[in-house]
Design a protein around this motif. Structure first.
Motif, PDB file in Angstrom:
ATOM      1  N   GLN A   7       0.818  -1.199   0.000  1.00 24.09           N
ATOM      2  CA  GLN A   7       0.000   0.000   0.000  1.00 24.09           C
ATOM      3  C   GLN A   7       0.859   1.259   0.000  1.00 24.09           C
ATOM      4  O   GLN A   7       0.479   2.280  -0.589  1.00 24.09           O
ATOM      5  CB  GLN A   7      -0.934  -0.004   1.207  1.00 24.09           C
ATOM      6  N   SER A   8       2.018   1.211   0.654  1.00 25.36           N
ATOM      7  CA  SER A   8       2.889   2.380   0.652  1.00 25.36           C
ATOM      8  C   SER A   8       3.422   2.658  -0.743  1.00 25.36           C
ATOM      9  O   SER A   8       3.548   3.813  -1.154  1.00 25.36           O
ATOM     10  CB  SER A   8       4.056   2.180   1.634  1.00 25.36           C
ATOM     11  N   LEU A   9       3.720   1.609  -1.506  1.00 26.84           N
ATOM     12  CA  LEU A   9       4.170   1.790  -2.886  1.00 26.84           C
ATOM     13  C   LEU A   9       3.049   2.369  -3.740  1.00 26.84           C
ATOM     14  O   LEU A   9       3.244   3.358  -4.455  1.00 26.84           O
ATOM     15  CB  LEU A   9       4.633   0.453  -3.461  1.00 26.84           C
ATOM     16  N   LEU A  10       1.864   1.754  -3.675  1.00 28.62           N
ATOM     17  CA  LEU A  10       0.739   2.232  -4.462  1.00 28.62           C
ATOM     18  C   LEU A  10       0.339   3.648  -4.042  1.00 28.62           C
ATOM     19  O   LEU A  10       0.022   4.487  -4.888  1.00 28.62           O
ATOM     20  CB  LEU A  10      -0.459   1.294  -4.319  1.00 28.62           C
ATOM     21  N   GLY A  11       0.361   3.904  -2.736  1.00 24.95           N
ATOM     22  CA  GLY A  11      -0.027   5.222  -2.248  1.00 24.95           C
ATOM     23  C   GLY A  11       0.959   6.303  -2.649  1.00 24.95           C
ATOM     24  O   GLY A  11       0.558   7.395  -3.079  1.00 24.95           O
ATOM     25  N   PHE A  12       2.244   6.010  -2.515  1.00 30.81           N
ATOM     26  CA  PHE A  12       3.287   6.977  -2.869  1.00 30.81           C
ATOM     27  C   PHE A  12       3.213   7.305  -4.354  1.00 30.81           C
ATOM     28  O   PHE A  12       3.146   8.469  -4.755  1.00 30.81           O
ATOM     29  CB  PHE A  12       4.660   6.407  -2.509  1.00 30.81           C
ATOM     30  N   PHE A  13       3.212   6.254  -5.178  1.00 29.44           N
ATOM     31  CA  PHE A  13       3.143   6.487  -6.619  1.00 29.44           C
ATOM     32  C   PHE A  13       1.811   7.108  -7.005  1.00 29.44           C
ATOM     33  O   PHE A  13       1.758   8.018  -7.847  1.00 29.44           O
ATOM     34  CB  PHE A  13       3.340   5.185  -7.388  1.00 29.44           C
ATOM     35  N   GLY A  14       0.721   6.609  -6.413  1.00 25.94           N
ATOM     36  CA  GLY A  14      -0.597   7.108  -6.762  1.00 25.94           C
ATOM     37  C   GLY A  14      -0.730   8.597  -6.510  1.00 25.94           C
ATOM     38  O   GLY A  14      -1.244   9.332  -7.363  1.00 25.94           O
ATOM     39  N   ALA A  15      -0.270   9.058  -5.352  1.00 24.56           N
ATOM     40  CA  ALA A  15      -0.391  10.478  -5.018  1.00 24.56           C
ATOM     41  C   ALA A  15       0.442  11.340  -5.969  1.00 24.56           C
ATOM     42  O   ALA A  15      -0.034  12.344  -6.503  1.00 24.56           O
ATOM     43  CB  ALA A  15       0.044  10.708  -3.573  1.00 24.56           C
TER      44      ALA A  15
END
Length: 283
Positions: A7-15
């Motif tokens: 989730q940290s990867l998806l969240g970081f990239f997503g934002a």
């Protein structure tokens, strides 16, 4: 823990990627580009997010999801899609797209991030890498070729440095450089290749925001808190950064910010696969 890491990867990239995409959409809208063009960018980002989440969920079911014949199937499909670009007459002798109605799909921008993640240390990896670069040189696409070449070199040097591997590194490097010497007569399109300059003309702060967001998005594989599969993460980040830097040198689409859906989907595929792979590789 593994879910939090993914989730940290998806969240970081997503934002970061969302800010980059919205900055590009604002610029295009302010420049009078039709909503049907920049609206597709937001739709592509949402589709990519859903795909990445689905890939992570699939990866949590076990390492076998990312092993076996799946990487070979992905690689074969990627090569077929790159070759399919030559079925279209192209633009001024340039063959980078698969044409579907009024939409031009940049096959390399979509498939290469995923391919980088699944290649890993496959024994047939060097052959696949060289085949990809031969197709990119033929298209020609120096942006994709250089980004993929750097990623391939990182993956090759991360494995056993046998004479064959070192020879593959040399071939990959040479092909990456040759791509820049192939004739590329295509002119820059303001809302695609020249989007940063267009943003600067309208609101310098928006241009700066787009550049910072794009830089953070490309660095997401190595800045999001993950530690395993370092070579794969570094290779993916190198590819993303390479394709983001290339527009400063030549007339190439600015990923995420420029009005091109293919890099958005491609970036999400790479991020989703990396998250799934890391989740599957942990106990």
């Amino acid at each position: 823990m593994t879910t939090k890491l993914r989730q940290s990867l998806l969240g970081f990239f997503g934002a970061a990627s969302l800010v980059a995409v919205l900055a590009g959409c604002w610029t295009a809208a302010d420049a009078g580009v039709a909503i049907g063009v920049w609206g597709r960018m937001i739709a592509a980002w949402l589709v990519g997010l859903v795909i990445a989440i689905a890939m992570g969920w699939s990866g949590s079911r076990g390492e076998q999801r990312l092993a076996g014949i799946a990487p070979l199937i992905v690689t074969v499909i990627a090569l077929l899609l790159l070759a399919a670009c030559f079925a279209d007459p192209g633009l001024q002798g340039v063959h980078r797209w698969i044409v579907v109605g009024a939409i031009r799909i940049n096959a390399a921008a979509i498939v290469l991030p995923l391919m980088i993640v699944v290649l890993g240390q496959r024994v047939w990896g060097p052959i696949a890498m060289i085949a990809v670069l031969l197709l990119l040189v033929a298209q020609p696409d120096a942006s994709q070729a250089s980004g993929f070449a750097v990623a391939a070199i990182i993956l090759l040097l991360a494995g056993k440095r046998t004479p064959g591997a070192l020879a593959s590194v040399a071939v990959v490097a040479v092909l990456g450089m040759i791509a820049w010497y192939r004739p590329d007569p295509l002119a820059s399109v303001a809302e695609v290749e020249g989007i940063i300059g267009l943003a600067w003309q309208r609101a310098p702060v928006m241009a700066a925001l787009a550049v910072v967001a794009l830089a953070l998005a490309t660095a997401a594989p190595i800045l999001s808190g993950f530690r395993s599969n370092r070579a794969t993460a570094l290779a993916l980040a190198a590819y993303l950064a390479g394709t983001a830097i290339a527009p400063a040198i030549g007339a190439f689409p600015v990923p995420l910010v420029g009005m091109s859906m293919s890099p958005i989907i491609g970036f999400w595929l790479g991020i989703g696969a990396l998250g799934a792979q890391r989740q599957a590789s942990r106990p």
